[in-house]
Design a protein around this motif. Sequence first.
Motif, PDB file in Angstrom:
ATOM      1  N   LYS A   1       0.825  -1.208   0.000  1.00  0.00           N
ATOM      2  CA  LYS A   1       0.000   0.000   0.000  1.00  0.00           C
ATOM      3  C   LYS A   1       0.857   1.255   0.000  1.00  0.00           C
ATOM      4  CE  LYS A   1      -3.916  -1.955   2.599  1.00  0.00           C
ATOM      5  NZ  LYS A   1      -3.410  -3.331   2.658  1.00  0.00           N
ATOM      6  N   MET A   2       0.239   2.327  -0.451  1.00  0.00           N
ATOM      7  CA  MET A   2       0.770   3.671  -0.262  1.00  0.00           C
ATOM      8  C   MET A   2      -0.040   4.340   0.834  1.00  0.00           C
ATOM      9  SD  MET A   2       1.244   6.864  -2.946  1.00  0.00           S
ATOM     10  CE  MET A   2      -0.509   6.974  -3.363  1.00  0.00           C
ATOM     11  N   ILE A   3       0.650   4.981   1.761  1.00  0.00           N
ATOM     12  CA  ILE A   3       0.005   5.703   2.860  1.00  0.00           C
ATOM     13  C   ILE A   3       0.109   7.184   2.562  1.00  0.00           C
ATOM     14  CG2 ILE A   3       0.239   6.353   5.284  1.00  0.00           C
ATOM     15  CD1 ILE A   3       0.890   2.830   3.943  1.00  0.00           C
ATOM     16  N   LEU A   4      -0.995   7.893   2.665  1.00  0.00           N
ATOM     17  CA  LEU A   4      -1.065   9.320   2.361  1.00  0.00           C
ATOM     18  C   LEU A   4      -1.530  10.081   3.584  1.00  0.00           C
ATOM     19  CD1 LEU A   4      -1.365  11.901   0.535  1.00  0.00           C
ATOM     20  CD2 LEU A   4      -3.664  11.033  -0.039  1.00  0.00           C
ATOM     21  N   PHE A   5      -0.802  11.163   3.920  1.00  0.00           N
ATOM     22  CA  PHE A   5      -1.223  12.020   5.024  1.00  0.00           C
ATOM     23  C   PHE A   5      -1.156  13.492   4.607  1.00  0.00           C
ATOM     24  CE2 PHE A   5       0.117  14.871   8.500  1.00  0.00           C
ATOM     25  CZ  PHE A   5      -1.044  14.829   9.259  1.00  0.00           C
TER      26      PHE A   5
ATOM     27  N   TRP B   1      -5.030   8.179   4.391  1.00  0.00           N
ATOM     28  CA  TRP B   1      -5.575   7.255   3.397  1.00  0.00           C
ATOM     29  C   TRP B   1      -4.595   6.122   3.118  1.00  0.00           C
ATOM     30  CZ3 TRP B   1     -10.343   8.054   0.785  1.00  0.00           C
ATOM     31  CH2 TRP B   1     -10.959   9.281   1.033  1.00  0.00           C
ATOM     32  N   HIS B   2      -5.140   4.985   2.682  1.00  0.00           N
ATOM     33  CA  HIS B   2      -4.359   3.870   2.149  1.00  0.00           C
ATOM     34  C   HIS B   2      -4.756   3.666   0.694  1.00  0.00           C
ATOM     35  CE1 HIS B   2      -3.623   1.736   6.295  1.00  0.00           C
ATOM     36  NE2 HIS B   2      -3.017   2.905   6.191  1.00  0.00           N
ATOM     37  N   PHE B   3      -3.764   3.461  -0.176  1.00  0.00           N
ATOM     38  CA  PHE B   3      -4.046   3.081  -1.556  1.00  0.00           C
ATOM     39  C   PHE B   3      -3.504   1.682  -1.777  1.00  0.00           C
ATOM     40  CE2 PHE B   3      -2.821   2.708  -6.060  1.00  0.00           C
ATOM     41  CZ  PHE B   3      -4.069   2.905  -6.652  1.00  0.00           C
ATOM     42  N   ASP B   4      -4.400   0.742  -2.098  1.00  0.00           N
ATOM     43  CA  ASP B   4      -4.033  -0.654  -2.330  1.00  0.00           C
ATOM     44  C   ASP B   4      -3.451  -0.789  -3.734  1.00  0.00           C
ATOM     45  OD1 ASP B   4      -4.124  -3.468  -2.993  1.00  0.00           O
ATOM     46  OD2 ASP B   4      -5.477  -3.742  -1.293  1.00  0.00           O
ATOM     47  N   TYR B   5      -2.145  -1.127  -3.827  1.00  0.00           N
ATOM     48  CA  TYR B   5      -1.491  -1.231  -5.132  1.00  0.00           C
ATOM     49  C   TYR B   5      -2.067  -2.362  -5.985  1.00  0.00           C
ATOM     50  CZ  TYR B   5       2.298   1.824  -3.438  1.00  0.00           C
ATOM     51  OH  TYR B   5       3.036   2.881  -2.963  1.00  0.00           O
ATOM     52  N   VAL B   6      -2.613  -3.382  -5.351  1.00  0.00           N
ATOM     53  CA  VAL B   6      -3.136  -4.537  -6.092  1.00  0.00           C
ATOM     54  C   VAL B   6      -4.547  -4.257  -6.588  1.00  0.00           C
ATOM     55  CG1 VAL B   6      -3.734  -6.989  -5.962  1.00  0.00           C
ATOM     56  CG2 VAL B   6      -1.673  -6.138  -4.803  1.00  0.00           C
ATOM     57  N   LYS B   7      -5.405  -3.800  -5.692  1.00  0.00           N
ATOM     58  CA  LYS B   7      -6.799  -3.535  -6.066  1.00  0.00           C
ATOM     59  C   LYS B   7      -6.994  -2.184  -6.745  1.00  0.00           C
ATOM     60  CE  LYS B   7      -8.974  -6.290  -2.419  1.00  0.00           C
ATOM     61  NZ  LYS B   7      -9.934  -6.244  -1.296  1.00  0.00           N
ATOM     62  N   LYS B   8      -5.980  -1.316  -6.640  1.00  0.00           N
ATOM     63  CA  LYS B   8      -6.081   0.039  -7.201  1.00  0.00           C
ATOM     64  C   LYS B   8      -7.271   0.789  -6.610  1.00  0.00           C
ATOM     65  CE  LYS B   8      -2.750  -1.055 -10.123  1.00  0.00           C
ATOM     66  NZ  LYS B   8      -2.539  -2.451  -9.742  1.00  0.00           N
ATOM     67  N   LYS B   9      -7.393   0.713  -5.273  1.00  0.00           N
ATOM     68  CA  LYS B   9      -8.501   1.360  -4.581  1.00  0.00           C
ATOM     69  C   LYS B   9      -7.999   2.129  -3.367  1.00  0.00           C
ATOM     70  CE  LYS B   9     -12.268  -1.797  -5.840  1.00  0.00           C
ATOM     71  NZ  LYS B   9     -13.335  -2.681  -5.310  1.00  0.00           N
ATOM     72  N   TRP B  10      -8.698   3.229  -3.069  1.00  0.00           N
ATOM     73  CA  TRP B  10      -8.417   4.038  -1.894  1.00  0.00           C
ATOM     74  C   TRP B  10      -9.304   3.618  -0.720  1.00  0.00           C
ATOM     75  CZ3 TRP B  10      -4.419   7.205  -1.303  1.00  0.00           C
ATOM     76  CH2 TRP B  10      -3.838   7.804  -2.410  1.00  0.00           C
TER      77      TRP B  10
END
Length: 554
Positions: free
Chosen positions: A444-448, A471-480
Amino acid sequence: ECGGYGRGGGLVCVSVSGAPALGTLLDAMEAERTSLLHPEDTSRGRREHEPTKLPSSGCPAIFTAAKWRELYFKHPNSFVVCSVIFVLALTTVVVLPMEWSLMNKGVPPVCSKGGIAVMFPGLAAGGNTSAAAGAPNERASADPQLFIFSGDSKHSVLIQVEKRYALRERVWRNVPTVGDKSSNQHELPAFQVNGVPSPRWKSVAVLANDTTMAIFGGESALGSSFHKASSNDLWLLSAPGQGQIEWRYVDFEKSGAKAAVPAARKAHAASKVGSYMYMFGGKTCPEDEDDGEDCEELGDLWRLDLTHWRWEKVGDTSQVAGGGSGGGESEGGGGGAWKGAAVGGPSPRHGHTGCTARVRDPSRGGELTEYFVVFAGRADKDGYFNDIWAFNTFNLTWEDWTPDYDHSTAEFFPSKRDHHHVASVDGYGSGGDDGDGNGEKNPKMILFGGRGEPSSQKHQHKSSKVLNDLWHFDYVKKKWKEVRVRGKRPSARFLADYTQYDAAAASEGSDSLDPKLVIFGGDTSVPHNGRVDDLWELDIKTSTWRNLEQSFKC
């Protein structure tokens, strides 16, 4: 019980069972005081001019309320003296140790934004850096060292500062610095002072190895003057052990490197992928011009060999039709470009972020592939972005990972923004809840936080809203997925100094790592003078914040 505290008749009360109401108690105390003043002795002048003497027993014991009360009514002047002694004693016993404890934590960097933060793995017991690079149980004996460099302070003054923070000791320390002495001063760039990079902000930096940091570009001061401009100098900082740090300027001309060097820039994004630093975009401006028609948004992609210190140009979306909007041709093209240079990709921009994702590539039979991921940012002509682009470092192609946003609602994706803060984590843990049947949580990517797009006056960042969402962005599902934080959290901010590191798991004998995001300072308001100097750490697994150091008044 109540004891008098002060000549004005104020009271310090301790509530006990069956005590009368405070108002009744005040009336009773006043009546007692009046009765003690004998009617036959009403000459206030004579009483006030009599010498003040402490009672024969001296000041009463601190917790003997009855004696304090007697002293207040019969010897008011002595009561004042005893009260002062009591306050001094309390200060010595309680306040001074607290202040000393704060002093022992060291002095934090000046309140600033847009500086550099890099986490060195730290030293194990005995000063051996190799243990810090070993297995998790070996890393457990190392104290990670956060390094803070430069930034933009109040009144837009660029500052020169090198500070080190030991995460386990929780102490700020000044760092003795040695400038580059390998070259004559006239061979060093204009953006330096005594062999040390000049104050700057909006630079990029990566950790080349356990003891060396590489820093590139930014808006920098021209030597010791107050003039500033975009720069494209590359510096190496070596921090061997707990002693002094050493700076070295990488002179590409002197080394005989014929490959092109990236154009001067600020607010670009970079991340370490393998043995390279990948870098995209930014903004270049002439001397003393922060915004304006003479500034240029960049859309070029470069990579820096962190072993041989050579630049290679990978692609440029500002020179490719359909590769994004805005921007003209970028400087620094030519000889350094690959024959198979990438096309397409994110449009020219600045204030975006870059991080590294390790994802299994279906086109390669599920092989683990490293990507350089670019998120959001802003262009002066086109406004804010919240798109996601991933550069496949194996086949050298851009992939658009932007979800199919439903712009009728803002519930399932973060708003457009710039100057935010990100971290990237691999899949971790067992019994994951990502629903992929592999027993792991997806990378995941973590966004603050960051500076969000204004609801009015489009593209004008002076009307923007400062954010503190997570926020978390799932690299596999391509979802926030927005994360609801419990407990304390940092105030809304943008342009904080930030970095990530892997801490050894707390459980004894564990081979796992706990990924952390660390942020220092930043700006809490769009108008000037919102800078802070607090230090926070996010436990990415549990999505909980820890306030390592509180902010002083800036």
